[in-house]
Design an enzyme around this catalytic site. Sequence first.
Site, PDB file in Angstrom:
ATOM      1  N   TYR A 120       0.837  -1.200   0.000  1.00 16.78           N
ATOM      2  CA  TYR A 120       0.000   0.000   0.000  1.00 16.78           C
ATOM      3  C   TYR A 120       0.877   1.258   0.000  1.00 16.78           C
ATOM      4  O   TYR A 120       1.888   1.336   0.690  1.00 16.78           O
ATOM      5  CB  TYR A 120      -0.949   0.025   1.198  1.00 16.78           C
ATOM      6  CG  TYR A 120      -2.066  -0.992   1.136  1.00 16.78           C
ATOM      7  CD1 TYR A 120      -2.303  -1.746  -0.012  1.00 16.78           C
ATOM      8  CD2 TYR A 120      -2.897  -1.200   2.228  1.00 16.78           C
ATOM      9  CE1 TYR A 120      -3.323  -2.683  -0.067  1.00 16.78           C
ATOM     10  CE2 TYR A 120      -3.932  -2.139   2.189  1.00 16.78           C
ATOM     11  CZ  TYR A 120      -4.133  -2.876   1.047  1.00 16.78           C
ATOM     12  OH  TYR A 120      -5.149  -3.801   1.005  1.00 16.78           O
TER      13      TYR A 120
ATOM     14  N   SER B 275     -14.011  -4.273  -0.258  1.00 17.22           N
ATOM     15  CA  SER B 275     -14.885  -3.549  -1.200  1.00 17.22           C
ATOM     16  C   SER B 275     -16.357  -3.770  -0.879  1.00 17.22           C
ATOM     17  O   SER B 275     -17.144  -4.175  -1.735  1.00 17.22           O
ATOM     18  CB  SER B 275     -14.597  -3.950  -2.654  1.00 17.22           C
ATOM     19  OG  SER B 275     -15.187  -3.029  -3.554  1.00 17.22           O
TER      20      SER B 275
ATOM     21  N   LEU C 285     -18.701  -1.775  -0.599  1.00 17.41           N
ATOM     22  CA  LEU C 285     -19.593  -0.916  -1.388  1.00 17.41           C
ATOM     23  C   LEU C 285     -19.356  -1.091  -2.886  1.00 17.41           C
ATOM     24  O   LEU C 285     -19.853  -0.286  -3.691  1.00 17.41           O
ATOM     25  CB  LEU C 285     -19.413   0.559  -1.000  1.00 17.41           C
ATOM     26  CG  LEU C 285     -19.612   0.917   0.469  1.00 17.41           C
ATOM     27  CD1 LEU C 285     -19.565   2.426   0.655  1.00 17.41           C
ATOM     28  CD2 LEU C 285     -20.920   0.352   1.007  1.00 17.41           C
TER      29      LEU C 285
ATOM     30  N   GLY D  53     -16.755  -0.626  -4.850  1.00 19.26           N
ATOM     31  CA  GLY D  53     -16.132   0.536  -5.485  1.00 19.26           C
ATOM     32  C   GLY D  53     -17.002   1.769  -5.508  1.00 19.26           C
ATOM     33  O   GLY D  53     -16.870   2.609  -6.409  1.00 19.26           O
TER      34      GLY D  53
ATOM     35  N   LEU E   2     -20.323   1.719  -5.812  1.00 24.73           N
ATOM     36  CA  LEU E   2     -21.571   1.450  -6.517  1.00 24.73           C
ATOM     37  C   LEU E   2     -22.758   1.361  -5.565  1.00 24.73           C
ATOM     38  O   LEU E   2     -23.877   1.750  -5.915  1.00 24.73           O
ATOM     39  CB  LEU E   2     -21.432   0.148  -7.305  1.00 24.73           C
ATOM     40  CG  LEU E   2     -22.544  -0.185  -8.296  1.00 24.73           C
ATOM     41  CD1 LEU E   2     -22.549   0.802  -9.457  1.00 24.73           C
ATOM     42  CD2 LEU E   2     -22.375  -1.609  -8.814  1.00 24.73           C
ATOM     43  N   LEU E   3     -22.518   0.871  -4.344  1.00 19.46           N
ATOM     44  CA  LEU E   3     -23.597   0.674  -3.376  1.00 19.46           C
ATOM     45  C   LEU E   3     -23.697   1.823  -2.375  1.00 19.46           C
ATOM     46  O   LEU E   3     -24.397   1.712  -1.371  1.00 19.46           O
ATOM     47  CB  LEU E   3     -23.385  -0.646  -2.630  1.00 19.46           C
ATOM     48  CG  LEU E   3     -23.358  -1.897  -3.509  1.00 19.46           C
ATOM     49  CD1 LEU E   3     -22.949  -3.120  -2.691  1.00 19.46           C
ATOM     50  CD2 LEU E   3     -24.714  -2.124  -4.174  1.00 19.46           C
TER      51      LEU E   3
ATOM     52  N   GLY F 174     -24.919   4.925  -2.908  1.00 17.65           N
ATOM     53  CA  GLY F 174     -25.816   6.005  -3.335  1.00 17.65           C
ATOM     54  C   GLY F 174     -25.281   6.756  -4.531  1.00 17.65           C
ATOM     55  O   GLY F 174     -25.467   7.970  -4.647  1.00 17.65           O
TER      56      GLY F 174
END
Length: 333
Positions: free
Chosen positions: A53, A219, A221, A223, A225-226, A228
Amino acid sequence: MKYTQLGRTGLKVSRLVLGTMNFGPQTNEADSHAIMDAALDAGINYFDTANVYGWGENRGRTEEIIGNWFAKSPDHRDKTVLATKVYGNMAPTPDGVAAWPNHDKLSAVNIRRAVDASLKRLQTDYIDIYQFHHIDRATPFEEIWQAIDTLIQQGKILYVGSSNFPGYKIAQANEIAARRGGTIGLVSEQCLYNLAERRAEMEVIPAAQEYGLGVIPWSPLQGGLLGGVIKKEISGGRRASGRAADTLANPTSRAQIQAYEDLLDKHGIEPGEAALAWLLTRPGITGPIVGPRTAEQLDSALRAVELDLSEEILTSLDEIFPGPGPSPEAFAW
């Protein structure tokens, strides 16, 4: 904050895992430290990172940021369950020069080198959970476990986890560990898992449950997408990018995400919080990794822990995002 055992271990971890991948590339050191302070104050004790990272020429930078935070107070390290990863190549790569061999994957020599380098960057003398970031098709598990046994005996690591492993590799790793004796084997698996991506339900999660591994979805959400994304787009907020934008370009997928947002809007629930809360209802799940770039994003994730989704909502979510079903029924009669 709520806590649970990590798989079959006696280790108690928070039901949210603080992901640190944004520390360095998107969030500066001061803000990263503030997020870690807030997470610890809220009771999150499970921090996840990886040696790569920081990415590119800045590989290792995220571990350094965490190490500097540990150095601020002995209390920080004492309260934190620290997880990092090994696999990616950490050798310097000047322009036009290929990375050196033996500085990546899961050979005994690289595991030994990588642990010592991570310990130095993290400014600690041990890692709670040392995770294999990917499978290594060239290195036998007998060699991997021999290296791990030595590190455990030296007190440099306490537990071992996997990431992005298929079900059969989880089984293979733990069967070989059991035959060798000594090491406890894998105790956790990090996998891609969320409402929109449920393939892990077929074999990865069942294998993890069978062998007593805690499951840490990354992930959660998908990326963004979930989170909102359509509502934000309409209101002039941050637009979808990457995989989320590609998904929304498909009319069928866009209609699915719109139905998801409409459902949660009807019940007055924020989409991102619902996606995290849904994961916390799933069998075998220890807790999802949340990777906040800001303190506000951390606050939203924390609200998800206290969010109880009704059976009506859970049923509707399954209708919008039907899972593949268990194997072998998912792909056979």
